[in-house]
Design a protein around this motif. Structure first.
Motif, PDB file in Angstrom:
ATOM      1  N   PHE A  23      -1.424 103.971  20.471  1.00 50.19           N
ATOM      2  CA  PHE A  23      -0.228 103.725  19.645  1.00 50.19           C
ATOM      3  C   PHE A  23       0.263 102.293  19.712  1.00 50.19           C
ATOM      4  CE2 PHE A  23       0.246 108.147  21.163  1.00 50.19           C
ATOM      5  CZ  PHE A  23       0.028 108.778  19.964  1.00 50.19           C
ATOM      6  N   THR A 170       5.117 107.785   3.981  1.00 48.39           N
ATOM      7  CA  THR A 170       4.837 107.676   5.411  1.00 48.39           C
ATOM      8  C   THR A 170       4.367 108.985   6.020  1.00 48.39           C
ATOM      9  OG1 THR A 170       6.784 106.321   5.332  1.00 48.39           O
ATOM     10  CG2 THR A 170       5.718 106.556   7.447  1.00 48.39           C
ATOM     11  N   ALA A 171       4.952 110.117   5.578  1.00 51.62           N
ATOM     12  CA  ALA A 171       4.578 111.392   6.181  1.00 51.62           C
ATOM     13  C   ALA A 171       3.076 111.631   6.022  1.00 51.62           C
ATOM     14  CB  ALA A 171       5.369 112.528   5.564  1.00 51.62           C
ATOM     15  N   LEU A 172       2.589 111.356   4.814  1.00 55.24           N
ATOM     16  CA  LEU A 172       1.159 111.558   4.548  1.00 55.24           C
ATOM     17  C   LEU A 172       0.330 110.606   5.411  1.00 55.24           C
ATOM     18  CD1 LEU A 172      -0.850 113.065   2.773  1.00 55.24           C
ATOM     19  CD2 LEU A 172      -0.823 111.110   1.258  1.00 55.24           C
ATOM     20  N   LEU A 174       1.064 109.355   8.262  1.00 58.14           N
ATOM     21  CA  LEU A 174       1.068 109.794   9.665  1.00 58.14           C
ATOM     22  C   LEU A 174       0.126 110.966   9.868  1.00 58.14           C
ATOM     23  CD1 LEU A 174       4.827 109.420  10.426  1.00 58.14           C
ATOM     24  CD2 LEU A 174       2.994 108.443  11.764  1.00 58.14           C
ATOM     25  N   ILE A 175       0.090 111.886   8.895  1.00 62.36           N
ATOM     26  CA  ILE A 175      -0.773 113.057   9.078  1.00 62.36           C
ATOM     27  C   ILE A 175      -2.248 112.647   8.967  1.00 62.36           C
ATOM     28  CG2 ILE A 175      -1.376 115.288   8.076  1.00 62.36           C
ATOM     29  CD1 ILE A 175       1.668 115.560   7.523  1.00 62.36           C
ATOM     30  N   ALA A 177      -3.274 109.718   9.894  1.00 58.74           N
ATOM     31  CA  ALA A 177      -3.501 109.052  11.179  1.00 58.74           C
ATOM     32  C   ALA A 177      -3.784 110.082  12.265  1.00 58.74           C
ATOM     33  CB  ALA A 177      -2.290 108.208  11.560  1.00 58.74           C
ATOM     34  N   ALA A 178      -3.102 111.244  12.193  1.00 55.00           N
ATOM     35  CA  ALA A 178      -3.349 112.282  13.185  1.00 55.00           C
ATOM     36  C   ALA A 178      -4.787 112.764  13.116  1.00 55.00           C
ATOM     37  CB  ALA A 178      -2.384 113.446  12.964  1.00 55.00           C
ATOM     38  N   SER A 181      -7.026 110.132  14.503  1.00 58.42           N
ATOM     39  CA  SER A 181      -6.901 110.102  15.952  1.00 58.42           C
ATOM     40  C   SER A 181      -7.687 111.245  16.592  1.00 58.42           C
ATOM     41  CB  SER A 181      -5.421 110.185  16.293  1.00 58.42           C
ATOM     42  OG  SER A 181      -5.223 110.275  17.655  1.00 58.42           O
TER      43      SER A 181
ATOM     44  N   PHE B 182       1.203 111.572  16.211  1.00 63.72           N
ATOM     45  CA  PHE B 182       1.207 111.290  14.775  1.00 63.72           C
ATOM     46  C   PHE B 182       1.629 112.530  13.993  1.00 63.72           C
ATOM     47  CE2 PHE B 182      -2.014 108.060  16.083  1.00 63.72           C
ATOM     48  CZ  PHE B 182      -1.381 106.950  15.579  1.00 63.72           C
ATOM     49  N   LEU B 183       1.057 113.679  14.396  1.00 60.04           N
ATOM     50  CA  LEU B 183       1.311 114.920  13.664  1.00 60.04           C
ATOM     51  C   LEU B 183       2.779 115.298  13.732  1.00 60.04           C
ATOM     52  CD1 LEU B 183      -0.774 116.558  12.212  1.00 60.04           C
ATOM     53  CD2 LEU B 183      -0.827 118.142  14.112  1.00 60.04           C
ATOM     54  N   LEU B 185       5.462 113.405  14.302  1.00 61.15           N
ATOM     55  CA  LEU B 185       6.334 112.529  13.517  1.00 61.15           C
ATOM     56  C   LEU B 185       6.138 112.790  12.024  1.00 61.15           C
ATOM     57  CD1 LEU B 185       8.462 110.383  13.708  1.00 61.15           C
ATOM     58  CD2 LEU B 185       6.710 108.659  13.578  1.00 61.15           C
ATOM     59  N   GLY B 186       4.883 112.991  11.611  1.00 60.63           N
ATOM     60  CA  GLY B 186       4.620 113.283  10.205  1.00 60.63           C
ATOM     61  C   GLY B 186       5.364 114.512   9.747  1.00 60.63           C
ATOM     62  N   PHE B 187       5.311 115.591  10.558  1.00 60.11           N
ATOM     63  CA  PHE B 187       5.972 116.826  10.144  1.00 60.11           C
ATOM     64  C   PHE B 187       7.489 116.712  10.240  1.00 60.11           C
ATOM     65  CE2 PHE B 187       1.793 118.683  10.235  1.00 60.11           C
ATOM     66  CZ  PHE B 187       1.879 119.520   9.143  1.00 60.11           C
ATOM     67  N   LEU B 189       9.164 114.025   9.551  1.00 59.47           N
ATOM     68  CA  LEU B 189       9.543 113.306   8.330  1.00 59.47           C
ATOM     69  C   LEU B 189       9.491 114.239   7.130  1.00 59.47           C
ATOM     70  CD1 LEU B 189       7.770 109.870   8.763  1.00 59.47           C
ATOM     71  CD2 LEU B 189      10.167 110.394   9.023  1.00 59.47           C
TER      72      LEU B 189
END
Lengths: 194, 230
Positions: A23, A170-172, A174-175, A177-178, A181, B182-183, B185-187, B189
């Motif tokens: 991170f 951003t939400a998309l 981040l997901i 990125a998950a 990862s 990441f997951l 924070l994404g959820f 948001l």
């Protein structure tokens, strides 16, 4: 020794990828990852600053900080800020076109936690020699670039696809990125077997 | 900058302009050390201390800081407070300090703190700067504990070390590993965006209707009221 250096590079680049596993450097990862071209240039600028910082951090760690350990953080951040400033002036002088393309993101490298994190880990956690530190910095920079380019190529494609309007932005990111990862987690334990 | 009331300065950062969940600043610590509530709390408190200290100092020194070198000056002030926080944590809670590691030092490059100095503390009186720092710090703490709570409850089945679901719970180990950050924070948001949309819909049904009829004029009207309502 050679293999050792190779593993340091590979480990910083893939196994302990700075962005996806530790991170660090998330701001450019979220901000500059909408176009592949910008992502590549940003990555290259980061590799450059990381390498110079690694050299300076090694000198500070070995010749200055033994006498004043509480100055570590302050001296590192000053070195990074001045290196970024010098890089900025050099690029402005040598290649005004590249300077315009990088724009605001160049000074923002100062507050990229990957740079400071790399300098801190290189000196305190691993206590690398100069050569090892250099490979560590280049590996970290390549890892950042890899993550940025992967993310940018995925985001260029999601722009055209039909995602729920709530998840746009951003939400998309981040997901995505998950899942990236998760994929990089598959590399963990790569070096420990040998 | 238009004048604001002291209460507005304090409250703004807590929720409506929450640094992590709304402004998306300071993401590195929010993702990296929220694998348990305890770490998240320690990180939040350390950041709170650094933010408050540097806001007060920057605001009281603002007359003497030359404009050209202000960013470097802010960074130096922040780095000083981070060093204090780092040594303090090492002395009082060595276990947590070891767990957080270099991430305490990395508070220096938390863009949220530098952002508050540049946008607020360098232009306002000391009292207001302190109020703003307290509000933003609490907002950051709330976001950290939300992330840490979700990740610890799902990832280990416990909260602050107390087991919640009994021995038969199969922990989602991935939630305390990097992808879980990441997951989560994404959820979070996603949920926030969903709540916001529902509230906007139920609060302003007529504004939404007129927005459909006259998109150019009605869109700013539909946007501003729910900002002030939230």
């Amino acid at each position: 020794m050679n293999q050792n250096v190779f593993w340091i590079l590979l480990s910083a680049m893939i196994v302990n990828n700075f962005t996806l596993m530790m991170f660090l450097g998330l701001c450019p990862f979220m901000g500059v990852s909408s176009r592949v071209g910008t992502a590549v240039r940003m990555g290259l600028a980061n590799i450059f600053v990381l390498t110079i910082t690694a050299i300076c951090a090694w000198f500070l760690h070995n010749f200055v900080l033994p006498y004043a350990p509480y100055l570590r953080l302050i001296s590192f951040i000053v070195v990074i800020a001045s290196m970024v400033q010098i890089t900025e002036m050099a690029i402005k002088k040598l290649s005004p076109a590249l300077f315009r393309q990088l724009g605001i993101f160049l000074p923002l490298i100062t507050t990229n936690c990957a740079i400071l994190g790399m300098a801190l880990w290189q000196t305190t956690k691993y206590d690398y020699t100069l050569i090892q530190g250099l490979f560590y910095a280049v590996g970290a920079g390549l890892g950042l670039t890899l993550a940025l380019v992967l993310m940018a190529s995925i985001r260029e494609n999601t722009e055209l696809s039909d995602v729920p309007s709530l998840a746009k932005g951003t939400a998309l990111t981040l997901i995505i990125a998950a899942s990236l990862s998760l994929a990089f987690m598959g590399f963990s334990g790569l070096g420990s077997a040998s | 900058m238009k004048p604001t009331t002291p209460t507005a300065d304090l409250v703004r950062g807590i929720w409506r302009e929450n640094p992590v969940l709304i402004q998306l600043l300071g993401l590195c610590p929010a993702l990296a050390v929220t694998n348990s509530v305890e770490n998240a709390l320690a990180m939040g408190i350390a950041t709170f201390f650094v933010l408050l200290g540097s806001s007060v100092l920057v605001s009281s020194l603002k007359k003497w800081i030359p404009g050209e070198v202000r960013i470097s000056t802010y960074i130096l002030i922040i780095a000083t407070f981070v060093t204090v926080a780092d040594l303090g944590l090492e002395a009082f809670v060595p276990a947590i300090h070891k767990e957080l590691g270099a991430f305490i030092s990395l508070i220096v490059v938390n863009c949220m703190i530098l952002g508050r100095q540049e946008a607020f503390a360098s232009k306002r009186p000391v009292g207001r700067a302190a109020l703003d720092a307290i509000g933003t710090g609490i907002g950051f703490l709330i976001a950290m504990v939300m992330m840490g709570g979700v990740r610890e409850i799902l990832g280990t089945g416990s909260f602050l070390g107390f087991s919640l679901f009994g021995p038969n719970y199969e922990p989602w180990v991935v939630m305390i590993l990097p992808p879980g950050g990441f997951l989560t924070l994404g959820f979070l948001l996603l949920v926030l965006a969903w709540v916001e949309r529902r509230r906007a819909r139920s609060a302003k049904p007529d504004a939404a209707m007129s927005g459909a009829a006259r998109p150019e004029t009605a869109r700013p009207d539909a946007g501003t009221p729910d900002r002030s309502a939230a």
